[in-house]
Design an enzyme around this catalytic site. Structure first.
Site, PDB file in Angstrom:
ATOM      1  N   SER A   1      -5.399   7.005  -0.778  1.00  0.00           N
ATOM      2  CA  SER A   1      -6.585   6.665  -1.554  1.00  0.00           C
ATOM      3  C   SER A   1      -7.900   6.970  -0.843  1.00  0.00           C
ATOM      4  O   SER A   1      -8.905   7.179  -1.505  1.00  0.00           O
ATOM      5  CB  SER A   1      -6.542   5.192  -1.971  1.00  0.00           C
ATOM      6  OG  SER A   1      -6.192   4.371  -0.885  1.00  0.00           O
TER       7      SER A   1
ATOM      8  N   HIS B   1      -2.804   7.201  -7.540  1.00  0.00           N
ATOM      9  CA  HIS B   1      -3.789   8.265  -7.755  1.00  0.00           C
ATOM     10  C   HIS B   1      -3.180   9.546  -8.321  1.00  0.00           C
ATOM     11  O   HIS B   1      -3.894  10.506  -8.579  1.00  0.00           O
ATOM     12  CB  HIS B   1      -4.517   8.574  -6.444  1.00  0.00           C
ATOM     13  CG  HIS B   1      -5.251   7.386  -5.914  1.00  0.00           C
ATOM     14  ND1 HIS B   1      -6.480   7.005  -6.395  1.00  0.00           N
ATOM     15  CD2 HIS B   1      -4.908   6.458  -4.996  1.00  0.00           C
ATOM     16  CE1 HIS B   1      -6.867   5.897  -5.776  1.00  0.00           C
ATOM     17  NE2 HIS B   1      -5.925   5.552  -4.922  1.00  0.00           N
TER      18      HIS B   1
ATOM     19  N   LYS C   1      -6.535   3.613 -13.302  1.00  0.00           N
ATOM     20  CA  LYS C   1      -7.229   4.770 -12.726  1.00  0.00           C
ATOM     21  C   LYS C   1      -7.215   5.896 -13.761  1.00  0.00           C
ATOM     22  O   LYS C   1      -7.944   5.822 -14.744  1.00  0.00           O
ATOM     23  CB  LYS C   1      -6.603   5.109 -11.381  1.00  0.00           C
ATOM     24  CG  LYS C   1      -6.983   3.997 -10.384  1.00  0.00           C
ATOM     25  CD  LYS C   1      -6.283   4.005  -9.067  1.00  0.00           C
ATOM     26  CE  LYS C   1      -6.796   2.817  -8.237  1.00  0.00           C
ATOM     27  NZ  LYS C   1      -5.949   2.469  -7.114  1.00  0.00           N
TER      28      LYS C   1
HETATM   29  C1  LIG Z   1      -5.697   1.074  -6.594  1.00  0.00           C
HETATM   30  C2  LIG Z   1      -4.428   1.096  -5.829  1.00  0.00           C
HETATM   31  C3  LIG Z   1      -3.481   0.079  -5.953  1.00  0.00           C
HETATM   32  C4  LIG Z   1      -3.757  -1.179  -6.720  1.00  0.00           C
HETATM   33  O1  LIG Z   1      -3.749  -0.958  -8.085  1.00  0.00           O
HETATM   34  P1  LIG Z   1      -4.588  -1.940  -9.018  1.00  0.00           P
HETATM   35  O2  LIG Z   1      -4.017  -1.728 -10.363  1.00  0.00           O
HETATM   36  O3  LIG Z   1      -6.011  -1.535  -8.889  1.00  0.00           O
HETATM   37  O4  LIG Z   1      -4.338  -3.332  -8.499  1.00  0.00           O
HETATM   38  C5  LIG Z   1      -2.274   0.220  -5.301  1.00  0.00           C
HETATM   39  N1  LIG Z   1      -2.011   1.295  -4.541  1.00  0.00           N
HETATM   40  C6  LIG Z   1      -2.916   2.277  -4.372  1.00  0.00           C
HETATM   41  C7  LIG Z   1      -2.566   3.452  -3.514  1.00  0.00           C
HETATM   42  C8  LIG Z   1      -4.154   2.205  -4.994  1.00  0.00           C
HETATM   43  O5  LIG Z   1      -5.057   3.166  -4.812  1.00  0.00           O
END
Ligand SMILES: *Cc1c(COP(=O)(O)O)cnc(C)c1O
Length: 402
Positions: free
Chosen positions: A178, A206, A238
């Site tokens: 991320s 992602h 996302k």
């Molecule tokens: C954003 C993210 C999460 C968490 O997901 P949410 O739905 O925002 O709680 C988990 N793992 C990674 C790699 C992320 O980027």
């Protein structure tokens, strides 16, 4: 008093330039937003396909709320598993080509479910050093021994696997990291998982919606074998533009997760309207080839524009061909100064500092969306060009603007 130490610690955070602040957004999520009352061009969100404020998804959510109401009333295992939730789980499993899926309220909760369900005290988890915080916390919660291997270093991972005597082993990795935007070698990880008989948990927060045919995700992109040992997690806040997450895999493993996942069992199911919105979002993701192609062209355009700026400046683009394009600056203050200077020009790019990234690697985390235009990417490159110009280079800076 017990709260006096908080004062000292807050001051220490401030002194290091690490105080986190929120800005208030007064508009829907899109490239052009209103922030603290001012219009800005934003490169911050993980809304990679530009679906967060898509009218058809908003309408599906509104229609879902009219039909099903706002709340689910209980956990999935009591009375909160409504028809749209169930349809969504079936659609998600089919979309990522696995037997079964469970929908969670957030990705954080999905990760907290999976790892403690699969390993426990005396077992071992092997985790990439740059894994997301939610995976790190999940390992702690599981009470398994934690072994963190150097980022993407398969030799280090294999050494740790070969020397482990734990009865059950699990490899956990982000598919796309991320804060760096680079990708894990999923096929090679799968081979190690086979060789050492381990689970392989893939967090594709992602990649889902962006990677692979029709956006089916990073595992589909490399045609990873849908073995029961591969547990796939994708998030839906996302690229999917709504909220929540899912875990997909073989029917038996998912049945086990349904029985054991504390963050599925002991929490109220999300609003059924969210599930309705996500069913619409899945259709748009599958039909989103043009969005993904446009996004790929913007990524290339940004990298081509930034590469010449990095040379003389000690800035560094990372090895990423994903919509996450970090520009590593170095010091905390320098990264913050750049963010402020960009904001003064109406451009919003967040600075990411330790402990989110390693010390000395503070960066601008530029994220692109299919909703951006080429002209908007050029505006960011031009703004950074003026800021990259040496102090006596005002002329060069002015030329870059024109
Ligand atoms: C954003 C993210 C999460 C968490 O997901 P949410 O739905 O925002 O709680 C988990 N793992 C990674 C790699 C992320 O980027």
């Amino acid at each position: 008093m017990i709260w006096e130490s908080l004062d000292a610690e807050l001051k220490a955070i401030e002194a290091e330039g690490l105080t986190r602040r929120r800005r208030i957004v007064d508009s829907p999520v899109a490239p052009e937003m209103v922030v603290d009352g001012k219009p800005v061009l934003a490169f911050c969100s993980n809304d990679y396909l530009g679906l967060a404020s898509h009218p058809e998804i908003a309408e599906a959510m509104a229609e879902g709320a009219r039909h099903w109401g706002a709340g689910s009333g209980a956990s999935h295992l009591v009375s909160g598993h409504l028809r749209p939730h169930h349809q969504l789980e079936e659609a998600l499993a089919a979309f990522v080509m696995r037997q079964r899926a469970l929908y969670f309220c957030t990705g954080y909760m999905a990760n907290l479910a999976v790892i403690p369900a699969l390993v426990g005290r005396g077992d071992a988890v092997f985790a990439d050093k740059l894994n997301h915080a939610s995976l790190i916390d999940a390992v702690q919660l599981s009470r398994a021994d934690s072994h963190r291997y150097r980022h993407l270093d398969l030799e280090h991972l294999e050494f740790l696997l070969a020397t482990s005597t734990a009865p059950r082993k699990l490899i956990a990795t982000d598919a796309i990291f991320s804060m760096d935007g680079d990708a894990a070698p999923l096929e090679a990880l799968y081979e190690l998982a086979e060789k050492y008989d381990t689970w392989l948990v893939i967090d594709d927060a992602h990649g889902f919606g962006v990677m692979g045919p029709q956006g089916r995700g990073s595992a589909a992109a490399v045609k990873l074998i849908p073995s029961p040992r591969v547990v796939y997690m994708g998030t839906l806040g996302k690229a999917a533009g709504v909220s929540g997450a899912f875990v997909a895999g073989s029917a038996k493993v998912l049945e086990w997760l349904l029985q054991k996942s504390r963050t599925y069992i002991f929490t109220t199911a999300s609003s059924p309207a969210v599930a309705c919105a996500l069913l619409k979002s899945l259709d748009l993701i599958a039909a989103g080839e043009a969005r993904r192609q446009h996004l790929a062209s913007l990524i290339q355009r940004l990298r081509d524009g930034l590469a010449p700026l990095c040379a003389g400046r000690g800035w560094q683009l990372m090895d990423s061909d994903t919509p996450i394009q970090p520009l590593v600056i170095g010091g905390n203050a320098a990264a913050l100064d750049l963010t402020r200077a960009l904001l003064a020009q109406g451009i919003w790019v967040p600075a990411i500092r330790p402990p989110t990234v390693p010390k000395g690697q503070a960066r601008l985390r530029i994220t692109l969306s299919a909703a951006h235009s080429a002209a908007q990417v050029d505006a960011l490159v031009n703004a950074l060009a003026t800021l990259a110009a040496p102090a006596d280079g005002h002329l060069a800076a002015t030329e870059n603007l024109s």
